[in-house]
Design an enzyme around this catalytic site. Structure first.
Site, PDB file in Angstrom:
ATOM      1  N   LYS A  11       0.831  -1.212   0.000  1.00  0.00           N
ATOM      2  CA  LYS A  11       0.000   0.000   0.000  1.00  0.00           C
ATOM      3  C   LYS A  11       0.870   1.269   0.000  1.00  0.00           C
ATOM      4  O   LYS A  11       2.088   1.203   0.226  1.00  0.00           O
ATOM      5  CB  LYS A  11      -0.925  -0.039   1.221  1.00  0.00           C
ATOM      6  N   TYR A  51     -12.374  -2.356  -3.506  1.00  0.00           N
ATOM      7  CA  TYR A  51     -12.831  -2.529  -2.124  1.00  0.00           C
ATOM      8  C   TYR A  51     -14.361  -2.424  -2.034  1.00  0.00           C
ATOM      9  O   TYR A  51     -14.896  -2.102  -0.971  1.00  0.00           O
ATOM     10  CB  TYR A  51     -12.159  -1.504  -1.208  1.00  0.00           C
ATOM     11  N   ASN A 114      -1.965   0.349   6.721  1.00  0.00           N
ATOM     12  CA  ASN A 114      -1.527  -0.943   7.260  1.00  0.00           C
ATOM     13  C   ASN A 114      -0.677  -1.763   6.294  1.00  0.00           C
ATOM     14  O   ASN A 114      -0.677  -2.988   6.331  1.00  0.00           O
ATOM     15  CB  ASN A 114      -2.708  -1.726   7.838  1.00  0.00           C
ATOM     16  N   HIS A 117      -2.096  -5.419   1.469  1.00  0.00           N
ATOM     17  CA  HIS A 117      -3.365  -6.114   1.260  1.00  0.00           C
ATOM     18  C   HIS A 117      -3.059  -7.535   0.826  1.00  0.00           C
ATOM     19  O   HIS A 117      -2.079  -7.770   0.118  1.00  0.00           O
ATOM     20  CB  HIS A 117      -4.195  -5.430   0.165  1.00  0.00           C
ATOM     21  N   GLU A 128      -9.544 -11.142  -7.696  1.00  0.00           N
ATOM     22  CA  GLU A 128      -8.565 -10.051  -7.658  1.00  0.00           C
ATOM     23  C   GLU A 128      -7.449 -10.240  -8.687  1.00  0.00           C
ATOM     24  O   GLU A 128      -6.941  -9.254  -9.246  1.00  0.00           O
ATOM     25  CB  GLU A 128      -7.992  -9.932  -6.242  1.00  0.00           C
TER      26      GLU A 128
HETATM   27  P1  ATP Z   1      -7.021  -5.869   3.260  1.00  0.00           P
HETATM   28  O1  ATP Z   1      -8.335  -6.200   2.581  1.00  0.00           O
HETATM   29  O2  ATP Z   1      -6.549  -4.471   2.973  1.00  0.00           O
HETATM   30  O3  ATP Z   1      -6.003  -6.922   3.000  1.00  0.00           O
HETATM   31  P2  ATP Z   1      -7.932  -7.013   5.684  1.00  0.00           P
HETATM   32  O4  ATP Z   1      -8.446  -8.104   4.814  1.00  0.00           O
HETATM   33  O5  ATP Z   1      -7.004  -7.374   6.792  1.00  0.00           O
HETATM   34  O6  ATP Z   1      -7.230  -5.901   4.836  1.00  0.00           O
HETATM   35  P3  ATP Z   1     -10.594  -5.914   5.670  1.00  0.00           P
HETATM   36  O7  ATP Z   1     -11.613  -6.242   6.702  1.00  0.00           O
HETATM   37  O8  ATP Z   1     -10.724  -6.518   4.312  1.00  0.00           O
HETATM   38  O9  ATP Z   1      -9.155  -6.219   6.311  1.00  0.00           O
HETATM   39  O10 ATP Z   1     -10.564  -4.331   5.532  1.00  0.00           O
HETATM   40  C1  ATP Z   1     -10.006  -3.681   4.412  1.00  0.00           C
HETATM   41  C2  ATP Z   1      -9.242  -2.466   4.881  1.00  0.00           C
HETATM   42  O11 ATP Z   1     -10.165  -1.546   5.449  1.00  0.00           O
HETATM   43  C3  ATP Z   1      -8.215  -2.753   5.969  1.00  0.00           C
HETATM   44  O12 ATP Z   1      -6.960  -3.061   5.443  1.00  0.00           O
HETATM   45  C4  ATP Z   1      -8.202  -1.469   6.762  1.00  0.00           C
HETATM   46  O13 ATP Z   1      -7.272  -0.529   6.197  1.00  0.00           O
HETATM   47  C5  ATP Z   1      -9.587  -0.925   6.590  1.00  0.00           C
HETATM   48  N1  ATP Z   1     -10.380  -1.245   7.769  1.00  0.00           N
HETATM   49  C6  ATP Z   1     -10.919  -2.439   8.104  1.00  0.00           C
HETATM   50  N2  ATP Z   1     -11.581  -2.386   9.263  1.00  0.00           N
HETATM   51  C7  ATP Z   1     -11.467  -1.103   9.687  1.00  0.00           C
HETATM   52  C8  ATP Z   1     -11.918  -0.380  10.839  1.00  0.00           C
HETATM   53  N3  ATP Z   1     -12.640  -0.971  11.777  1.00  0.00           N
HETATM   54  N4  ATP Z   1     -11.589   0.927  10.912  1.00  0.00           N
HETATM   55  C9  ATP Z   1     -10.863   1.541   9.972  1.00  0.00           C
HETATM   56  N5  ATP Z   1     -10.392   0.909   8.859  1.00  0.00           N
HETATM   57  C10 ATP Z   1     -10.695  -0.373   8.736  1.00  0.00           C
HETATM   58 MG    MG Z   2      -9.633  -7.742   3.091  1.00  0.00          MG
END
Ligand code: ATP
Ligand code: MG
Length: 141
Positions: A11, A51, A114, A117, A128
C-alpha cells in the site's frame, strides 16, 4: 499441499517508506514466488471497485482516499497455500494487534495505513487476480 496464487498489494504507506524490497524478502523467505508485478497509482474508480465489498462500511471513504494517495505495488504470489501463507505473513488488520514479526507489526502505523493487502480466500484471489492481471491463470501449471 495445493499450489495457489494470490494477490498482494504493497500500500502507499509502505511504498513511501521504501520497504518494497524488505516486504518482497518476507514473501521469498516463506517460499512464495512473485510471478507478476505492476506498480501503479490507483484511480478513485478502481479503488472503489476493488474494495466494493466494504462500500457500506463507515471507513470506506478513508480507505479509498488512502489507497489512491500514492503509488502501490501489486503482485501475484505463487506457492503452497499461498493465500493463507500471505495472510499469515501480513498479520492482523490492525497493526497494534498484529503478531510480532509480521509485515503489519513491523511496517504499518495504523489500521488505515496498514502496509499490505492480501486476498482473503480462493474466490477473492481468483477475482482479484483477474481484476489486476486480466487473462492471468489463477492456478499454476
Ligand atoms: P485488506 O483487505 O486491505 O487486506 P484485511 O483483509 O485485513 O485488509 P478488511 O476487513 O478486508 O481487512 O478491511 C479492508 C481495509 O479496510 C483494511 O486493510 C483497513 O485498512 C480498513 N479497515 C478495516 N476495518 C477497519 C476499521 N474498523 N476501521 C478503519 N479501517 C478499517
Ligand atoms: Mg480484506
Amino acid at each position: 499441499m495445493a499450489v495457489e496464487r494470490t494477490i498482494s498489494i504493497i500500500k502507499p504507506d509502505a511504498v513511501a517508506k521504501n520497504v518494497i524490497g524488505q516486504i518482497y524478502a518476507r514473501f521469498e523467505g516463506a517460499g512464495l514466488k512473485i510471478v507478476a508485478a505492476r506498480m501503479t497509482q490507483l484511480s478513485q474508480k478502481t479503488a472503489e471497485e476493488f474494495y466494493g465489498i466494504h462500500r457500506e462500511r463507515p471507513f470506506f471513504k478513508d480507505l479509498v482516499s488512502f489507497m489512491i494517495s500514492g503509488p502501490v505495488m501489486i503482485q501475484v504470489l505463487e506457492g503452497d497455500n499461498a493465500i493463507t501463507k500471505n495472510r499469515d505473513l501480513m498479520g492482523a488488520t490492525d497493526p497494534k494487534k498484529a503478531a510480532p514479526g509480521t509485515i503489519r507489526a513491523d511496517f504499518a502505523d495504523s489500521i488505515d495505513a496498514n502496509a499490505v493487502h492480501g486476498s482473503d480466500g480462493p474466490d477473492t484471489a481468483k477475482h482479484e487476480i483477474g481484476f489486476f492481471f486480466p487473462g492471468m491463470d489463477v492456478l499454476s501449471r
